[in-house]
Design a protein around this motif. Structure first.
Motif, PDB file in Angstrom:
ATOM      1  N   UNK A 145      26.418  44.041  42.095  1.00 67.48           N
ATOM      2  CA  UNK A 145      27.188  44.476  41.030  1.00 67.48           C
ATOM      3  C   UNK A 145      28.816  44.799  41.480  1.00 67.48           C
ATOM      4  N   UNK A 146      28.968  44.265  42.886  1.00 63.95           N
ATOM      5  CA  UNK A 146      30.333  44.769  43.412  1.00 63.95           C
ATOM      6  C   UNK A 146      31.267  43.906  42.611  1.00 63.95           C
ATOM      7  N   UNK A 147      32.508  44.383  41.969  1.00 66.14           N
ATOM      8  CA  UNK A 147      33.538  43.681  40.978  1.00 66.14           C
ATOM      9  C   UNK A 147      33.969  42.718  41.707  1.00 66.14           C
ATOM     10  N   UNK A 172      35.742  35.184  39.223  1.00 72.15           N
ATOM     11  CA  UNK A 172      35.364  35.743  37.995  1.00 72.15           C
ATOM     12  C   UNK A 172      34.460  36.766  38.257  1.00 72.15           C
ATOM     13  N   UNK A 173      34.311  37.671  37.462  1.00 69.36           N
ATOM     14  CA  UNK A 173      33.518  38.662  37.476  1.00 69.36           C
ATOM     15  C   UNK A 173      31.990  38.446  37.256  1.00 69.36           C
ATOM     16  N   UNK A 174      31.157  38.385  38.367  1.00 67.77           N
ATOM     17  CA  UNK A 174      29.952  37.910  38.297  1.00 67.77           C
ATOM     18  C   UNK A 174      29.154  39.149  38.638  1.00 67.77           C
ATOM     19  N   UNK A 175      28.012  39.548  38.033  1.00 73.34           N
ATOM     20  CA  UNK A 175      26.837  40.287  38.529  1.00 73.34           C
ATOM     21  C   UNK A 175      25.787  39.341  38.775  1.00 73.34           C
TER      22      UNK A 175
END
Lengths: 215, 215
Positions: free
Chosen positions: B82-84, B90-93
């Motif tokens: 979960x690093x930003x 795009x922010x992806x977890x």
DNA sequence: ACAAAAGTGTTGACTTTACACCCATGG
DNA sequence: CCATGGGTGTAAAGTCAACACTTTTGT
């Protein structure tokens, strides 16, 4: 990546935190009471949505602190919950964590921006929780039992020194079984997870107990 | 829930699938070559973004099939990343899974809508992968070793019957150590994970080998 | 002196490891 | 008959489980 693809929009991540404690032979979990919709006035596991401008670890810490006041605690991943309709408002995937803490050494916030109450619940007496939190809690309890001998998940429960009977009672409470005193001590020392501090502590009218600490 | 809060927008979930196989004493992982930005022309672990209209399990199956052609395989959760800034666009977890399969019994798609190639890579010779996939792959390999004796993760490698030397060679390859033939057989049978089929198979010039199957 | 809880060692059962020889087949 | 690899049992070591008496303290 097709950022404008509508299939990628409108989803978020729930961080769910199962905080356990053990008090007088009872395993308890920390629940908060929601003050907002959905599931207003339901009890729920603490947690909330990850922000898009924070690392997941920071989101976990932030949510836990915001909802409960707890800080500086070791958390372990349990599972991921991805049913499309597990949240009624917005598509949310939940990521669930476990932590163990000494309830006597933390001050739980009873009220926050989004919660109207907080309390420790006996795990044998859990109400109907918000979302799929009953399922998440059950999985977390199983994982707690599986991991208790192989991880340092209990360290937060004993950041001071402790006696072996104290530690044993915690194991017995969580696993709901009893151990032989001699064998328990042998195993823990042999596995190298605890060590003698060469100190003792006196209780009233009892033989002094040796103090140990986690390595 | 504050659905309009900008902090909840613009994030998604990557499903990442580590597919392993064992061939002639070599552990291999299935990689695909990306044909789109970001990381165009990089090798990567198969996977992609979860849609907001599908359950997580279905998204996993869909992504695996779309990118590789593989279907009907047992997958196990490994970890969450979960690093930003782990994705530049795009922010992806990322949620990472493991599966094991017999590379001889599947037809890997060499080209798909979003991939220009696919191949099995010796795990000791992995290129620089897209995103944080090198880290994800390393974690998956460790988890594979830890889980190999406690889960049925190998079942997909042997959905037919198999001989004990075959099975043993797989364990030895993955764990990179050798086992005694007699003890290995005793352990697996004793643990109740395999059973005798009362059939044998002949290889050229060797004593016939008994066939076993998973329970 | 007694009640309460803590400390301690040994034995048998079981599990894990180490180890060597014979057997069935194809060439 | 030989080369190849498969099948099999036993003994020693280590781990786990069961079990009872003595010690320290406060009252």
């Amino acid at each position: 990546m097709q950022v404008n693809n509508p299939l990628y929009k409108n989803q978020g991540i729930h961080l769910i935190i199962n905080i356990f404690t053990v008090e007088k032979g009872i395993t308890k979990v920390l629940l908060i009471k929601r003050s907002n919709e959905p599931y207003k006035d339901y009890w729920a596991l603490p947690g909330g949505a990850l922000y898009n401008n924070e690392d997941l670890e920071n989101g976990l810490k932030r949510e836990l602190k915001e909802k409960t006041g707890i800080e500086n605690i070791r958390l372990n991943l349990v599972n991921v919950y991805g049913k499309i309709n597990r949240s009624p408002v917005f598509r949310m995937v939940a990521i669930s964590y476990i932590g163990v803490i000494d309830s006597n050494r933390v001050n739980i916030l009873k009220e926050t921006l989004k919660t109207s109450n907080a309390d420790w619940f006996n795990i044998n007496n859990i109400p109907n929780l918000a979302y799929d939190h009953n399922e998440i809690l059950n999985d977390a309890l199983e994982t707690l039992k599986e991991k208790i001998f192989e991880t340092d998940i209990l360290k937060n429960l004993f950041n001071k020194e402790f006696t072996l009977p104290e530690l044993q009672k915690v194991y017995e409470t969580i696993l709901n079984k009893t151990f032989d005193r001699r064998n328990f001590r042998k195993k823990l020392i042999n596995d190298g997870v605890i060590e003698d501090t060469n100190k003792v502590i006196n209780f009233e009218g009892k033989k002094p107990a040796k103090l140990y600490k986690f390595k």
